[in-house]
Enzyme design. Structure first.
Site, PDB file in Angstrom:
ATOM      1  N   GLU A  53       0.822  -1.207   0.000  1.00 46.12           N
ATOM      2  CA  GLU A  53       0.000   0.000   0.000  1.00 46.12           C
ATOM      3  C   GLU A  53       0.861   1.264   0.000  1.00 46.12           C
ATOM      4  OE1 GLU A  53      -2.033  -2.880   2.979  1.00 46.12           O
ATOM      5  OE2 GLU A  53      -0.071  -2.628   2.037  1.00 46.12           O
ATOM      6  N   THR A 202      19.670 -39.817   2.744  1.00 51.83           N
ATOM      7  CA  THR A 202      19.909 -39.024   1.538  1.00 51.83           C
ATOM      8  C   THR A 202      21.267 -38.343   1.604  1.00 51.83           C
ATOM      9  OG1 THR A 202      17.556 -38.641   1.169  1.00 51.83           O
ATOM     10  CG2 THR A 202      19.062 -37.069   0.169  1.00 51.83           C
ATOM     11  N   ASP A 206      23.874 -39.535  -1.123  1.00 54.34           N
ATOM     12  CA  ASP A 206      24.015 -38.568  -2.218  1.00 54.34           C
ATOM     13  C   ASP A 206      25.000 -37.440  -1.935  1.00 54.34           C
ATOM     14  OD1 ASP A 206      22.040 -40.082  -3.346  1.00 54.34           O
ATOM     15  OD2 ASP A 206      20.493 -38.533  -3.316  1.00 54.34           O
ATOM     16  N   LEU A 210      22.170 -29.148  -1.452  1.00 50.39           N
ATOM     17  CA  LEU A 210      20.841 -28.584  -1.173  1.00 50.39           C
ATOM     18  C   LEU A 210      20.836 -27.061  -1.295  1.00 50.39           C
ATOM     19  CD1 LEU A 210      19.738 -30.778   1.892  1.00 50.39           C
ATOM     20  CD2 LEU A 210      19.334 -31.189  -0.538  1.00 50.39           C
ATOM     21  N   ARG A 213      21.654 -23.633  -7.628  1.00 52.58           N
ATOM     22  CA  ARG A 213      22.762 -23.503  -8.572  1.00 52.58           C
ATOM     23  C   ARG A 213      22.291 -23.167  -9.988  1.00 52.58           C
ATOM     24  NH1 ARG A 213      23.352 -27.616  -5.349  1.00 52.58           N
ATOM     25  NH2 ARG A 213      22.736 -29.208  -6.877  1.00 52.58           N
ATOM     26  N   GLU A 290      12.569 -33.224   0.271  1.00 56.18           N
ATOM     27  CA  GLU A 290      13.207 -33.736  -0.948  1.00 56.18           C
ATOM     28  C   GLU A 290      13.697 -35.182  -0.816  1.00 56.18           C
ATOM     29  OE1 GLU A 290      15.859 -31.576  -3.291  1.00 56.18           O
ATOM     30  OE2 GLU A 290      14.660 -29.759  -3.364  1.00 56.18           O
ATOM     31  N   GLY A 292      14.733 -38.866   1.832  1.00 63.46           N
ATOM     32  CA  GLY A 292      14.490 -39.923   0.873  1.00 63.46           C
ATOM     33  C   GLY A 292      13.103 -40.526   1.031  1.00 63.46           C
ATOM     34  N   THR A 295      11.627 -40.745   4.642  1.00 62.85           N
ATOM     35  CA  THR A 295      11.219 -39.437   5.184  1.00 62.85           C
ATOM     36  C   THR A 295       9.935 -38.967   4.524  1.00 62.85           C
ATOM     37  OG1 THR A 295      13.524 -38.858   5.643  1.00 62.85           O
ATOM     38  CG2 THR A 295      11.941 -37.047   5.515  1.00 62.85           C
ATOM     39  N   LEU A 296       9.872 -39.064   3.205  1.00 62.61           N
ATOM     40  CA  LEU A 296       8.668 -38.664   2.474  1.00 62.61           C
ATOM     41  C   LEU A 296       7.459 -39.471   2.917  1.00 62.61           C
ATOM     42  CD1 LEU A 296      10.359 -38.367  -1.008  1.00 62.61           C
ATOM     43  CD2 LEU A 296       9.070 -36.513   0.057  1.00 62.61           C
TER      44      LEU A 296
END
Length: 347
Positions: A53, A202, A206, A210, A213, A290, A292, A295-296
Site C-alpha cells: 500500500e 539421503t 548422495d 541442497l 545452482r 526432498e 528420501g 522421510t517422504l
C-alpha cells in the site's frame, strides 16, 4: 468479471513479484484507481521494506486526488507497528475513503483489526473480492499462522518402474532420474521456499549441497533429520555456507553456531509433529521435503503435507528403493521434455 475483481486480480499479479523474497511477510499487491484509471501500483518485495500500500501510494504523482480514489489490496492492510508503521493509518492519513480487500489477514496482530480501524475512520470497506485466489497466493503464510506449521511440499523423482533410487550407490553423489530442465525447475522451486528437508540416508548416499545452482535466488535453509547422528563429518551440508538445522535424538548434544544449529527431539514422540514444531519455532513458513523415501513416506503416513510434486523420468532401474506411496487424485500432469510432472494436493 466485476470491476473490483479486475483490480484485485491485478493486485495478485503484482504480489507475485515478491515470491521468495518477502518471508516472513506475506505476498501483497496494491492498486490505486481514480476515474476507472490506475494511478498507482505497488507490491511488497522484502521484509522490513515498505508494504504494498505504501509503494502504491508513493507511486501516485498527484496525491490530491487520493481522497476521490479507491485503493485495492490483496490482503487486509496491517494495523500494528512492526518493522514499518501500520498501512491502515497511512490510508486514513491520505484521505482514501474507498478500500477494497481481497481477504482478511489471519495473523493474530491484524485479523480484522485493520478493517475495523478503516471502518471506524469512515472508510467504505469491501472485503472478500477474489478471496479464494488471494488466499491461494498466500497459502504458505496462511498455513503457518492457522496450522502452526510450514506449508509442506513433497518432491521426488521416480523411474518408469517406480524406483526413487538404486539399491546401492558406488559413490556419494546423486544418480539422476530426470533431465536438465526438470532439475532447473527444482532449483527455481528451492528459490521460492524457505527450507529443504531431507533424511540422513539421503545425505549419506548422495552427499547433496541442497543449494540453488541453476537459478537465481536466496539459498533455502537446509534441514536434515538425523536422529542417530549418522551423517559423515565431511558432508557438504555441514560446510556452514548456508544456514543448516540438524534434527537429532542423539544423547551427545552438539554445540550450535550461527550457520549450523542442532535441535534435539525425543525419539519416543511423534517425530513428524516434533519436526514441524521445530520448523515453526524457527519461523519457517514453507519447506520442500526432498527425500528420501522413508522421510517422504513418514510425512504421507501422518497426513502432514499440503502439496506433492512428482517427476517420472524416462529411465528404469532393475531394482532399488521403491518410491513413496501416495493415494490422492491427480490434479495436473505436464511434460518437461521427456519427463512427466504430476501435481497432487492434500485437500
Amino acid at each position: 468479471m466485476s470491476i473490483h475483481e479486475k483490480y484485485i486480480k491485478r493486485c495478485v499479479q503484482l504480489a507475485k513479484n515478491g515470491f521468495g523474497t518477502t518471508y516472513p511477510n506475506p505476498l501483497v499487491g496494491s492498486v490505486i484507481v481514480h476515474n476507472n484509471k490506475i494511478i498507482g501500483e505497488g507490491w511488497h518485495y522484502q521484509a522490513g521494506k515498505p508494504h504494498a500500500e505504501v509503494n502504491a501510494i508513493n507511486s501516485v504523482s498527484d496525491e490530491s486526488i487520493l481522497k476521490d480514489a479507491t485503493i485495492y489490496v490483496s490482503l487486509e492492510p496491517c494495523s500494528h507497528y512492526g518493522k514499518t508503521p501500520p498501512c491502515s493509518d497511512l490510508i486514513i492519513e491520505k484521505g482514501i475513503k474507498k478500500v477494497v480487500i481481497g481477504t482478511i489477514d489471519p495473523f493474530a496482530k491484524v485479523c480484522g483489526a485493520g478493517i475495523q480501524k478503516l471502518m471506524n475512520a469512515g472508510c467504505d470497506v469491501v472485503v472478500g473480492v477474489l478471496e479464494k485466489e488471494c488466499q491461494e497466493l498466500n497459502k504458505r503464510f496462511f498455513t503457518f499462522h492457522t496450522k502452526k506449521r510450514p506449508y509442506i511440499i513433497l518432491k521426488w523423482a521416480e523411474t518408469l518402474n517406480g524406483f526413487i533410487a538404486p539399491e546401492s550407490m558406488p559413490e556419494r553423489k546423486p544418480i539422476w532420474i530426470t533431465n536438465l530442465y526438470s532439475r532447473q525447475l527444482v532449483h527455481k522451486w528451492r528459490a521460492e521456499e524457505q527450507a529443504i528437508v531431507v533424511g540422513s540416508k539421503t545425505v549419506i548416499k548422495d552427499n547433496p549441497k541442497l543449494t540453488i545452482r541453476d537459478w537465481a535466488g536466496q539459498h533455502p535453509i537446509r534441514i536434515v533429520i538425523d536422529r542417530s547422528d549418522q551423517i559423515p563429518e565431511d558432508s557438504a551440508i555441514l560446510d556452514q555456507t548456508v544456514k543448516t538445522i540438524i534434527i537429532t535424538s542423539s544423547k551427545h548434544k552438539k554445540e550450535s553456531s550461527n550457520q549450523l544449529i542442532y535441535e534435539n527431539v525425543n525419539s519416543d514422540n511423534n517425530l513428524i509433529e516434533e519436526v514441524c514444531a521445530i520448523l515453526y519455532k524457527h519461523d519457517i513458513q514453507s519447506v520442500i521435503i526432498e527425500g528420501g523415501a522413508k522421510t517422504l513416506q513418514a510425512f504421507i503416513n501422518q497426513n502432514v503435507w499440503d502439496e506433492a510434486r512428482v517427476f517420472i523420468g524416462k529411465t528404469s532401474f532393475g531394482s532399488g528403493i521403491k518410491a513413496p506411496i501416495l493415494k490422492r487424485d491427480l490434479i495436473s500432469e505436464d511434460k518437461i521434455m521427456d519427463d512427466t510432472l504430476r501435481i497432487y494436493y492434500n485437500d
